[in-house]
Each structure stands twice: as C-alpha cells, then as structure tokens.
Write an enzyme that holds these catalytic residues in place. Structure first.
Site, short mmCIF file in Angstrom:
data_model
loop_
_atom_site.label_atom_id
_atom_site.label_comp_id
_atom_site.label_asym_id
_atom_site.label_seq_id
_atom_site.Cartn_x
_atom_site.Cartn_y
_atom_site.Cartn_z
N CYS A 2 -0.61 18.14 -12.12
CA CYS A 2 -0.02 18.48 -13.41
C CYS A 2 1.06 19.53 -13.17
O CYS A 2 1.19 20.08 -12.08
CB CYS A 2 -1.06 19.03 -14.35
SG CYS A 2 -2.52 18.00 -14.52
N ARG A 27 5.75 14.24 -11.33
CA ARG A 27 4.33 14.33 -10.98
C ARG A 27 3.48 13.38 -11.83
O ARG A 27 2.34 13.10 -11.48
CB ARG A 27 3.85 15.77 -11.23
CG ARG A 27 4.44 16.80 -10.27
CD ARG A 27 4.17 18.21 -10.75
NE ARG A 27 4.44 19.18 -9.71
CZ ARG A 27 3.51 19.82 -9.01
NH1 ARG A 27 2.25 19.60 -9.26
NH2 ARG A 27 3.84 20.68 -8.07
N TRP A 74 -2.04 15.58 -16.72
CA TRP A 74 -2.64 14.27 -16.42
C TRP A 74 -4.14 14.42 -16.67
O TRP A 74 -4.78 15.25 -16.07
CB TRP A 74 -2.36 13.85 -14.98
CG TRP A 74 -2.87 12.47 -14.72
CD1 TRP A 74 -4.14 12.12 -14.34
CD2 TRP A 74 -2.15 11.25 -14.87
NE1 TRP A 74 -4.25 10.77 -14.23
CE2 TRP A 74 -3.05 10.19 -14.55
CE3 TRP A 74 -0.85 10.92 -15.23
CZ2 TRP A 74 -2.67 8.85 -14.58
CZ3 TRP A 74 -0.48 9.59 -15.27
CH2 TRP A 74 -1.37 8.58 -14.95
N ASN A 98 -4.15 23.55 -13.62
CA ASN A 98 -4.18 22.34 -12.80
C ASN A 98 -5.45 22.38 -11.96
O ASN A 98 -5.82 23.43 -11.45
CB ASN A 98 -2.99 22.28 -11.83
CG ASN A 98 -1.67 22.15 -12.54
OD1 ASN A 98 -1.61 21.85 -13.72
ND2 ASN A 98 -0.60 22.37 -11.79
N GLY A 99 -6.09 21.22 -11.76
CA GLY A 99 -7.24 21.17 -10.87
C GLY A 99 -8.50 20.77 -11.60
O GLY A 99 -8.46 20.21 -12.71
N GLU A 479 -7.89 6.89 12.48
CA GLU A 479 -6.79 7.52 11.74
C GLU A 479 -6.26 8.72 12.50
O GLU A 479 -5.03 8.94 12.56
CB GLU A 479 -7.27 7.92 10.35
CG GLU A 479 -6.30 8.77 9.54
CD GLU A 479 -5.02 8.06 9.14
OE1 GLU A 479 -4.15 8.73 8.55
OE2 GLU A 479 -4.86 6.84 9.43
N LYS A 483 -2.38 9.10 13.72
CA LYS A 483 -1.51 10.22 13.32
C LYS A 483 -0.90 10.90 14.53
O LYS A 483 0.28 11.23 14.55
CB LYS A 483 -2.31 11.24 12.50
CG LYS A 483 -2.55 10.87 11.07
CD LYS A 483 -1.26 10.92 10.26
CE LYS A 483 -1.44 10.25 8.92
NZ LYS A 483 -1.50 8.78 9.02
N GLU A 486 1.79 8.68 16.03
CA GLU A 486 2.96 8.53 15.17
C GLU A 486 3.96 9.67 15.33
O GLU A 486 5.17 9.44 15.38
CB GLU A 486 2.53 8.45 13.69
CG GLU A 486 1.97 7.12 13.27
CD GLU A 486 1.59 7.13 11.80
OE1 GLU A 486 1.96 6.17 11.09
OE2 GLU A 486 0.93 8.09 11.34
N HIS A 502 -19.14 1.86 27.00
CA HIS A 502 -18.81 0.46 27.25
C HIS A 502 -17.35 0.32 27.70
O HIS A 502 -16.66 -0.61 27.28
CB HIS A 502 -19.07 -0.38 26.00
CG HIS A 502 -20.52 -0.42 25.61
ND1 HIS A 502 -21.48 -1.10 26.33
CD2 HIS A 502 -21.18 0.19 24.59
CE1 HIS A 502 -22.65 -0.94 25.76
NE2 HIS A 502 -22.51 -0.15 24.71
N LYS A 602 9.06 4.56 6.37
CA LYS A 602 8.02 4.83 5.37
C LYS A 602 7.46 3.53 4.80
O LYS A 602 6.25 3.42 4.56
CB LYS A 602 8.60 5.70 4.25
CG LYS A 602 7.56 6.16 3.24
CD LYS A 602 6.52 7.07 3.88
CE LYS A 602 5.46 7.52 2.91
NZ LYS A 602 4.37 8.23 3.57
#
Length: 607
Positions: A2, A27, A74, A98-99, A479, A483, A486, A502, A602
């Site tokens: 928000c 936002r 929001w 916010n939060g 992941e 990262k 990348e 293994h 992207k």
C-alpha cells in the site's frame, strides 16, 4: 505494498498528499483516503475505488490545513469499502498502515473489554484505538505512539497524526519501507522516495525497527531498542529518485527487502474478510471432481511449482504433476479428462509457458494463469487468472515474484483442500493464521542480512557451490543454486540431500562450499546424517537453519546462520530470503551486473 504519505508543509496538505499518492498508484490499491489537521482539528476524507473518487470527494468537501497523512489501500483485513479505507481514526489520533498486525484480534478483544468500539474490519483500526487508549492514560503523543508500537506483532509501516498537534507526525517501520524527506521548514514521509520526488531531493531512509518523531523540518529517530540514533541524510538527483532503488545499490536488493510488504498485500487478496478461509477465483472449479493438477512453469517459477506439489499433495490430497514448459508439449503427455492445468509466469508472456497453455486448452483442460502482469497474454488466454500482486519486478533474477508464487500456490492448496474435504474449518483457520505470520518472519530474516553478506563473500571465492535440502527445502536448494548461477556466473548445483551419496558426493572437497537449508523439521535427522557424510570428507558445510538445527550440528559445520524458528510448511517462504541474500552478496563481491546479468532477459518471449 500500500502507499503511505505524510506531510508537515507550508501549503495545503491535501493537494500534496493526493499528488504523492498518484505517484504510488503503480503499487495497486482499491481505496484511498486523507486525514488533515484543519485549525488543529482532525478531519478525514475517504473513498473506495480509484484516486479519482477521492479527488471528487475532496472537490465536494475540501480539507484545508497544512499537516496530514494519506494512504492508498490494498485490502488485507476487510473488503475495499470506505469504512475499511485509511486513515483510521480513534478519538484524537489517526493512523495509516501498511502490513499485517498478527495480534490484532488479541488487542481488539482487550480494547473492546475496556469499552472501545470499532467501525471497520481492519487490523489497522486497532493501532489507532490502542494509541488513543494510551493517550487516555495521560501519555503524550510521542510516548503513546512508542507504547503502541511496542505492543504490535507483525510487519508494518505506520504514520500517526494527532489532534491539536500540527507540528508533529510519528512514523515507524518493521518489514515495510519508509523514507523521510526534508524541505525548507517542511518535512515529508512516504513509502518510497518516488512519492516525495517533486517536494525534495534530501531524503533519509529509516532502517528496520526504527520509529521517528517528525516536526517541521526536523527528525528524531529511535532504533528498535528505543535508543536515539542518527541516519544519514542524502541529497539525490531527481532521476535517481524516480529510478526508485531507495537506499539500495541494486533493484534486486530493493526487491528482496520488499517481500514482507508484498506477502502482506498478497495475503489480503487470498484471505477472506473474516480472516477464516482462503478465497479466490479458482473456487468456481469443482476440485472434488479434478483427478489431477498439472503445474507448468520455467526457471524460478518451476521451483515454486515444486513447493506447490508438496503442499497440494500433503494438504489437499490431490495428485500433482509438474512440467517444464519447454518440454511439456513435446512429450505429448496424456492429460486426464476433467484435469486442471495451472501455468506459473511472472511476466505472463513466457513463450514456452504460453505454448503449453494453448496445448492444455486444446486437450480440454481447465486452465489457470498465476501471473504478476494481469494484462499479459497468459492472463488473457487462460480460463481464469490468479494475480501474484508482487508489484513491478525490475531485477532479472526473480525475488519477490518467487515468494508471491510460493504464497499463492500454498494458499490455493488450502482452498482446494477445503473443497475436497481434506481439512476441516479449524485446520483451515490454523493454516490461514500460519500464512499470516509470513510477513513478520520475512522481516526477521531480512535483519540477518549482515550474516548472509559475510557468508556470501566467502562463497564468492570458490569456483563451485552445492545447495542441499530435503522435503520442502529441496526446491529451495534448486532455487538457491539457480540464483547463484544467474548473477555470479559461478557453477552451482542443488540436490535433494539424500541423493548426495548417489553420485554428487564425488564433488565434495575442502574448497567447495555446501549450503545446507535445515529447518528443524521431521527430516532433520536424515539431513544431519547426510551432512555428516559430507563433513567426513572434508566438506565445508554452511548450515542455514533454526537454533535447534544448528545446536545439533554445533562444532561440526564450517559456517552457520541462525534463522527464525518457523513451521516447516512455510519454511520455503522464509528460506527464500536466505538464498537470495547469498546470491546477491556473492554477486556484489564478484562485481557482476546484479540487475542485468549477462545473457539473461526478464521475460523470455521466444522458444
């Protein structure tokens, strides 16, 4: 996610606030409002819908005065109505927030018992009411705000405005950003610098846990322990402000730090107004009749789908297949009648995923797009969409979109579980409460950044790295390796830890860091056994785990970082920050182009 703005200005506050909120529209929001001190007396204007609706309210009923706060909301607790719109007011205090406040029900019951009443469904109104109760005890505004902040548990950015105090704003942050701007005899506060750009180029970023007392042209900051601190005031170029990296060196760093707010905002879309259940567009599907869910994605989204498979099968008892989009069509897999295919893509334009969508539709599948860009091709062509609500992600290496994907897929699993009768109402409530803790836990993990930075600098000196995990941590190992590859260009691999013997154990030596993701869950003893095999071969194990996990391997590992204790079901959300920080700071140490790594884009819009 928000938007918050506050001003102590030399000209009418309402127009400044409205203009600043317009710069935060990116936002996303579903209601907006302002509170201004007119002759030292609080008054508010609020409206559901777009800022144009609030502008019309202000045109009909102007708000004079030069001190005020504003907000674009929001919905997280309660629907997008005027009553739920910010600022919230209780007697002599108004607040924007916010939060998510995790303990708001506990505080609400306490305040209700003391005779206070509430007009909204929000957690935010509890903050204003709690502060009003502190004022009623005789505390001055500064002490009342400090006492209020001390009672809050969760992630938040706050700004308080007080009756009769046109010279005062009090703000605080934990897990959501705030920046203060300085003018000539004026002071401003906003969710990010872009909101303040036309008013000032002299800014100060509050750090995690800070709360600040703002007066005309001045600021007094206290850290999380209440001690007075100084934060640097920077003079920045307008184009730098508009680029909006905040105090961060790279967009990737900024987007890592945005994750508590992103997850709080996304939870608002997934959780019902009464905070008891998960609700979304996919409820229109009869999940009891679905024989199988097929998840299709590429790259980071594919690893988020790995997490979802475990959640969906464990919580909802629905069989799941996960497919790499670029391979899916060419395998010509049989898709069951009545099946559902869910496509995961940040951009909604990933060419392989889009082609998979069209193939699934041709095979008679019901299709769902989980996307961040709701105007994208996948969003238009899928039978229904579930928005990620992560906000614009500029860094090529996905961070906040990944956590939004994981959260969305976890939430969907809960809703499907309810429909299939795999969980009862009490279990769904418990899972909703569990997901609601994520913003706070993410904020706590962000505070560990210096430790991850130190570890990453050592990892950056190696040529290779191995990530290990079991259960829900296996996808995070994949992941983490992605990262690191990348943005550092290092060779890295992720493995299920039980597979180390293994074959991959042949890679172990005293030069290769092995990053083990180790919450103390049901598989911890198995993981510890795997790690001891590695340690016994001179492997350098960096253990990322909670205090209990690290205590079990104390003295045996090379390095360790103590993570917050989390329920294993939501550990992927929290441990994502750990692997992101490791990759980010290793890349900074190696001097690579963090936001635009070589050879990557992207959005991959070709097959």
């Amino acid at each position: 996610m928000c938007g918050i703005v506050g001003v102590i200005a030399n000209q009418p506050a309402a127009s400044i606030l409205l203009s600043s909120l317009q710069r935060l529209e990116y936002r996303g929001y579903d209601s907006a409002g302002l509170a201004v001190l007119e002759g030292g007396v609080l008054d508010r204007r609020r409206a559901a819908g777009k800022l144009s609706a609030l502008a019309q309210v202000l045109a009909d009923r102007p708000l004079p005065g030069t001190t005020g706060i504003g907000h674009t909301r929001w919905a997280t607790h309660g629907g997008p109505t005027e009553a739920n719109a910010h600022p919230h007011r209780s007697g002599p205090v108004a607040v924007v927030h916010n939060g998510i406040i995790e303990n708001y029900l506990e505080l609400k019951h306490e305040l209700s018992a003391a005779g206070y009443s509430f007009e909204s469904q929000t957690d935010s109104e509890v903050i204003a009411t709690l502060c009003a109760s502190m004022l009623a005890r005789g505390l001055d505004p500064q002490d009342a705000a400090a006492a209020t902040i001390a009672r809050l548990r969760g992630a938040y950015a706050l700004c308080f405005l007080f009756d009769g105090r046109p010279d005062l704003l009090i703000c605080a942050r934990r897990g959501s950003p705030l920046v203060v701007g300085f003018g000539e005899g004026e002071i401003f506060v906003g969710s990010d610098a872009i909101a303040l750009a036309p008013m000032t180029n002299r800014i100060c970023y509050l750090e995690e846990g800070d709360w600040a007392v703002l007066t005309r042209g001045d600021i007094r900051i206290h850290d999380a322990s209440g001690h007075p601190v100084l934060r640097p005031v920077q003079t920045v170029a307008l184009d730098s402000i508009l680029a909006d990296k905040g105090q961060h060196r790279h967009f990737m760093a900024k987007e890592i730090h945005e994750q508590p707010g992103v997850v709080a905002r996304a939870l608002g879309a997934w959780i019902s107004d009464d905070r008891s259940r998960i609700t979304c567009a996919a409820e229109t599907i009869d999940w009891r009749a679905v024989p199988r869910l097929t998840l299709i994605a590429c790259g980071t989204a594919f690893y988020a789908a790995h997490v979802a498979k475990i959640w969906m099968e464990r919580v909802a008892r629905l069989p799941v297949e996960i497919e790499i989009a670029s391979e899916f069509r060419y395998r010509e897999p049989p898709l069951p009648e009545g099946g559902v295919t869910l496509l995961v893509s940040q951009s909604g334009e990933t060419a392989d995923t889009l082609a998979a969508l069209r193939h699934a539709k041709a095979c008679g599948q019901t299709t769902i797009g989980l996307v961040n860009v709701t105007s994208s091709t996948i969003a238009r062509e899928a039978d229904m969409i579930l928005p990620l609500l992560a906000g614009p992600e500029i860094g090529v290496a996905s961070t906040k979109a990944f956590t939004a994907m994981v959260l969305g897929l976890q939430a969907l699993s809960v809703m499907v579980a309810r429909q299939r009768g795999a969980i009862d109402a009490a279990r769904e409530q418990a899972l909703v409460d569990l997901l609601s803790t994520a913003p706070r836990l993410l904020a706590e993990t962000l505070a560990l950044e210096p430790q991850f930075e130190a570890l990453a600098h050592e990892i950056a000196q190696a040529e290779d790295a191995i990530f290990l995990g079991r259960g829900l941590m296996y996808p995070l190992a994949l992941e983490g390796a992605l990262k690191l590859k990348e943005i550092t260009y290092m060779h890295a691999e992720g493995y299920a830890a039980g597979e180390i013997k293994h074959g991959p154990i042949a890679l172990v030596d005293d030069t290769t860091p092995i990053i083990a993701l180790a919450p103390h869950d049901a598989l911890h003893d198995k993981l510890a056994s795997n790690l001891r095999e590695v340690i016994g071969r001179q492997g350098r194990v960096a253990l990322i785990g909670d205090a209990e996990a690290i205590r079990d391997l104390k003295g045996e590992v090379w390095r360790s970082v103590v993570m917050p204790a989390v329920d294993p079901l939501i550990a992927p959300l929290i441990y994502a920050v750990a692997v992101q920080f490791i990759a980010y700071h290793a890349a900074v140490a190696k001097g690579t182009d963090v936001d635009q790594p070589r050879n990557l884009a992207k959005s991959v819009t070709v097959e």
